[in-house]
Design a protein around this motif. Sequence first.
Motif, mmCIF file in Angstrom:
data_model
loop_
_atom_site.group_PDB
_atom_site.id
_atom_site.type_symbol
_atom_site.label_atom_id
_atom_site.label_comp_id
_atom_site.label_asym_id
_atom_site.label_seq_id
_atom_site.Cartn_x
_atom_site.Cartn_y
_atom_site.Cartn_z
ATOM 1 N N GLY A 1 -2.539 49.457 25.594
ATOM 2 C CA GLY A 1 -2.929 50.655 25.116
ATOM 3 C C GLY A 1 -4.088 51.264 25.644
ATOM 4 N N ASP A 2 -4.864 51.318 25.343
ATOM 5 C CA ASP A 2 -6.217 52.375 25.856
ATOM 6 C C ASP A 2 -7.467 51.477 25.232
ATOM 7 O OD1 ASP A 2 -8.267 54.129 26.709
ATOM 8 O OD2 ASP A 2 -7.967 55.495 24.859
ATOM 9 N N ARG A 3 -8.000 50.570 26.702
ATOM 10 C CA ARG A 3 -8.261 50.239 26.167
ATOM 11 C C ARG A 3 -10.011 50.056 27.461
ATOM 12 N NH1 ARG A 3 -8.254 46.702 22.029
ATOM 13 N NH2 ARG A 3 -6.073 45.796 21.876
ATOM 14 N N SER A 4 -10.293 51.928 27.702
ATOM 15 C CA SER A 4 -10.998 52.117 28.669
ATOM 16 C C SER A 4 -12.509 51.958 28.057
ATOM 17 C CB SER A 4 -10.734 53.851 28.283
ATOM 18 O OG SER A 4 -11.410 54.099 27.076
ATOM 19 N N VAL A 5 -13.325 52.196 28.294
ATOM 20 C CA VAL A 5 -14.782 52.139 28.381
ATOM 21 C C VAL A 5 -15.001 53.016 26.813
ATOM 22 C CG1 VAL A 5 -17.324 53.182 29.190
ATOM 23 C CG2 VAL A 5 -15.489 51.894 30.776
ATOM 24 N N TRP A 6 -14.440 54.020 26.818
ATOM 25 C CA TRP A 6 -14.925 54.523 25.510
ATOM 26 C C TRP A 6 -14.274 53.686 24.727
ATOM 27 C CZ3 TRP A 6 -18.539 58.099 25.215
ATOM 28 C CH2 TRP A 6 -18.541 58.406 26.794
ATOM 29 N N PHE A 7 -13.113 53.016 24.456
ATOM 30 C CA PHE A 7 -12.881 52.396 23.185
ATOM 31 C C PHE A 7 -13.479 51.192 22.614
ATOM 32 C CE2 PHE A 7 -10.940 48.163 21.944
ATOM 33 C CZ PHE A 7 -9.565 48.844 20.839
ATOM 34 N N GLY A 8 -13.950 50.508 23.900
ATOM 35 C CA GLY A 8 -15.094 49.191 24.166
ATOM 36 C C GLY A 8 -16.257 49.892 23.504
ATOM 37 N N LEU A 9 -16.840 51.121 23.868
ATOM 38 C CA LEU A 9 -18.203 51.691 22.893
ATOM 39 C C LEU A 9 -17.710 52.601 21.381
ATOM 40 C CD1 LEU A 9 -19.768 53.983 26.144
ATOM 41 C CD2 LEU A 9 -20.225 51.921 25.009
ATOM 42 N N GLY A 10 -16.928 52.517 20.963
ATOM 43 C CA GLY A 10 -16.545 52.423 19.776
ATOM 44 C C GLY A 10 -16.074 51.116 19.157
ATOM 45 N N MET A 11 -15.484 50.539 20.056
ATOM 46 C CA MET A 11 -16.044 48.832 19.089
ATOM 47 C C MET A 11 -17.280 49.118 18.924
ATOM 48 S SD MET A 11 -14.132 47.353 17.615
ATOM 49 C CE MET A 11 -11.950 47.582 18.026
ATOM 50 N N PHE A 12 -17.745 48.750 19.732
ATOM 51 C CA PHE A 12 -19.780 48.283 19.421
ATOM 52 C C PHE A 12 -20.048 48.933 18.595
ATOM 53 C CE2 PHE A 12 -24.170 48.162 20.964
ATOM 54 C CZ PHE A 12 -24.037 47.155 20.998
ATOM 55 N N GLY A 13 -19.572 50.719 18.368
ATOM 56 C CA GLY A 13 -19.816 51.310 17.259
ATOM 57 C C GLY A 13 -19.650 50.896 15.831
ATOM 58 N N LEU A 14 -18.574 50.501 16.065
ATOM 59 C CA LEU A 14 -17.798 50.380 15.080
ATOM 60 C C LEU A 14 -18.370 48.956 14.197
ATOM 61 C CD1 LEU A 14 -15.197 50.505 12.610
ATOM 62 C CD2 LEU A 14 -14.358 48.904 13.922
ATOM 63 N N VAL A 15 -18.728 47.367 15.260
ATOM 64 C CA VAL A 15 -19.035 46.973 14.791
ATOM 65 C C VAL A 15 -20.204 46.817 14.392
ATOM 66 C CG1 VAL A 15 -19.665 44.209 15.496
ATOM 67 C CG2 VAL A 15 -17.700 45.648 15.964
ATOM 68 N N GLY A 16 -20.948 46.967 15.270
ATOM 69 C CA GLY A 16 -22.876 48.087 14.976
ATOM 70 C C GLY A 16 -23.068 48.824 13.180
ATOM 71 N N TRP A 17 -22.181 49.349 12.798
ATOM 72 C CA TRP A 17 -22.240 50.134 11.564
ATOM 73 C C TRP A 17 -21.530 49.319 10.264
ATOM 74 C CZ3 TRP A 17 -25.388 53.959 10.420
ATOM 75 C CH2 TRP A 17 -25.224 54.558 11.495
ATOM 76 N N SER A 18 -20.398 48.212 10.973
ATOM 77 C CA SER A 18 -20.182 47.138 9.864
ATOM 78 C C SER A 18 -21.060 46.312 9.456
ATOM 79 C CB SER A 18 -19.364 46.763 10.156
ATOM 80 O OG SER A 18 -18.932 45.822 10.891
ATOM 81 N N VAL A 19 -21.894 46.082 9.889
ATOM 82 C CA VAL A 19 -23.189 45.045 9.924
ATOM 83 C C VAL A 19 -24.286 45.920 9.072
ATOM 84 C CG1 VAL A 19 -24.923 42.982 10.651
ATOM 85 C CG2 VAL A 19 -22.546 43.423 11.489
ATOM 86 N N ALA A 20 -24.559 47.220 10.163
ATOM 87 C CA ALA A 20 -25.954 47.847 9.569
ATOM 88 C C ALA A 20 -25.759 48.746 8.331
ATOM 89 C CB ALA A 20 -26.118 48.973 10.644
ATOM 90 N N ILE A 21 -24.460 48.852 7.432
ATOM 91 C CA ILE A 21 -24.459 49.508 6.597
ATOM 92 C C ILE A 21 -24.636 48.756 4.895
ATOM 93 C CG2 ILE A 21 -23.108 51.058 4.734
ATOM 94 C CD1 ILE A 21 -22.019 52.297 7.301
ATOM 95 N N PRO A 22 -24.154 47.516 4.916
ATOM 96 C CA PRO A 22 -23.830 46.369 3.850
ATOM 97 C C PRO A 22 -25.482 45.907 4.017
ATOM 98 C CG PRO A 22 -22.026 45.753 5.175
ATOM 99 C CD PRO A 22 -22.763 46.855 5.641
ATOM 100 N N THR A 23 -25.823 45.523 5.400
ATOM 101 C CA THR A 23 -27.172 45.462 5.767
ATOM 102 C C THR A 23 -28.498 46.338 4.472
ATOM 103 O OG1 THR A 23 -27.091 43.864 6.983
ATOM 104 C CG2 THR A 23 -29.418 43.951 6.293
ATOM 105 N N VAL A 24 -27.880 47.262 4.655
ATOM 106 C CA VAL A 24 -29.447 48.234 4.691
ATOM 107 C C VAL A 24 -28.583 48.517 2.389
ATOM 108 C CG1 VAL A 24 -29.595 51.287 3.840
ATOM 109 C CG2 VAL A 24 -29.784 49.927 6.169
ATOM 110 N N VAL A 25 -27.952 48.371 2.566
ATOM 111 C CA VAL A 25 -27.599 48.816 0.922
ATOM 112 C C VAL A 25 -27.972 47.365 0.296
ATOM 113 C CG1 VAL A 25 -25.751 48.680 -1.010
ATOM 114 C CG2 VAL A 25 -25.279 49.985 1.078
ATOM 115 N N GLY A 26 -27.708 46.440 1.422
ATOM 116 C CA GLY A 26 -28.460 44.762 0.461
ATOM 117 C C GLY A 26 -29.685 45.337 0.033
ATOM 118 N N ALA A 27 -30.425 45.918 0.747
ATOM 119 C CA ALA A 27 -31.850 45.926 0.944
ATOM 120 C C ALA A 27 -32.111 47.183 -0.386
ATOM 121 C CB ALA A 27 -32.875 46.048 2.394
ATOM 122 N N LEU A 28 -31.968 48.458 -0.321
ATOM 123 C CA LEU A 28 -31.966 48.435 -0.822
ATOM 124 C C LEU A 28 -31.860 48.389 -2.634
ATOM 125 C CD1 LEU A 28 -30.689 52.028 0.349
ATOM 126 C CD2 LEU A 28 -32.685 51.728 0.418
#
Length: 101
Positions: A32-59
């Motif tokens: 499949g498509d395992r390009s640089v953009w795929f890697g950056l997208g996955m990196f962003g997905l993982v980052g947001w999947s950690v950041a959003i629950p952290t911010v919600v927990g803090a609030l």
Amino acid sequence: MATDDPKDDHGERWAKEAEEKEQRKVRARKEGDRSVWFGLGMFGLVGWSVAIPTVVGALIGIWIDKKFPSQHSWTIMGIVIGVLIGCLNAWRWMNKEGGKR
């Protein structure tokens, strides 16, 4: 019957290189498509999947600290719980994507 003609060696090398390139293309299509953009997208997905629950927990922790003052900081506890939930979520996403190979 082997010949010492350098043109034959060049032709064999060219054919071997062409075959290797074709095999790489076939593997890339299967994976499949395992390009640089795929890697950056996955990196962003993982980052947001950690950041959003952290911010919600803090609030939520801040809200609990304001509504029900106590000796313990619910804000810190909310951040810790949010990070744990986010890391579990990121781990689940990475396992899901890793299984597609």
